[in-house]
Design a protein around this motif. Structure first.
Motif, short mmCIF file in Angstrom:
data_model
loop_
_atom_site.label_atom_id
_atom_site.label_comp_id
_atom_site.label_asym_id
_atom_site.label_seq_id
_atom_site.Cartn_x
_atom_site.Cartn_y
_atom_site.Cartn_z
N GLN A 45 0.83 -1.20 0.00
CA GLN A 45 0.00 0.00 0.00
C GLN A 45 0.87 1.26 0.00
O GLN A 45 0.59 2.21 -0.72
CB GLN A 45 -0.95 0.01 1.21
N SER A 83 -15.19 -0.11 1.05
CA SER A 83 -14.36 0.59 0.07
C SER A 83 -15.14 1.14 -1.13
O SER A 83 -14.61 1.94 -1.89
CB SER A 83 -13.23 -0.32 -0.42
N THR A 130 -11.23 4.34 -5.84
CA THR A 130 -11.18 2.94 -5.42
C THR A 130 -12.17 2.09 -6.21
O THR A 130 -11.81 1.01 -6.67
CB THR A 130 -11.40 2.82 -3.90
#
Length: 178
Positions: free
Chosen positions: A41, A103, A141
């Motif tokens: 990440q 998300s 996302t």
């Protein structure tokens, strides 16, 4: 008749960078990781930060190009079996995104479905989306998830966990040779 949203009018963007991000996610999922890899990440965040404003647009266009290419492959695969790609891909995609409540904000799911439908009908997803303004932060996302879910769908159909990545890598190699 040509559409202003036709793929011939669309920028391809940085398909290689978008593919790298999607392949990285596929490998993480198939590596059995349930928690996000902090190092990965961090690397993705550093990569995105290094792109700058123009680079982000290139990455967004690249992700949309992946969506278009994946849907083109899926359309041909489903047509070989006399099936409609929209009927078989979109409901599954929407149902999966609805389960990803942490998300994927519910309000962007119709946009992602629209991107996939646009690509499935031969239109450029990025030009289709740009009709409605610039990308929002909330769509970043879900856009990545859309490309990921399409790649995963292709990998499941072919029973090959690397097929979707190879499909694009081969197309990129052939394009560079031309």
């Amino acid at each position: 008749m040509s559409s202003p949203c036709g793929p011939e009018h669309a920028p391809t963007g940085d398909v290689g960078a978008a593919l790298m991000m999607i392949d990285s996610r596929l490998r993480a999922v198939h590596g059995g990781k349930t928690e996000p890899d902090r190092e990965q990440q961090k690397m993705v965040e550093q990569f995105a930060a290094s792109l700058g404003p123009g680079g982000i647009d290139e990455l967004l266009d690249g992700a949309c190009t992946l969506i278009y290419m994946y849907m083109k492959w899926l359309r041909m695969a489903y047509e070989d079996h006399d099936k409609d790609v929209i009927e078989y891909v979109v409901p599954n995609l929407v149902a999966t995104m609805r389960m990803m409540t942490m998300s994927i904000p519910r309000e962007v799911i119709p946009t992602m479905a629209g991107l996939v439908i646009a690509a499935g009908t031969g239109l450029s997803p990025n030009l289709w989306r740009k009709q409605y303004g610039y990308w929002t932060k909330e769509e970043m996302t879900p856009l990545e998830a859309t490309a990921f879910l399409l790649a995963e769908h292709i990998n499941n159909i072919t029973e090959d966990p690397d097929f979707a990545t190879r499909l694009i890598a081969t197309a990129l190699s052939e394009a560079y040779e031309d």
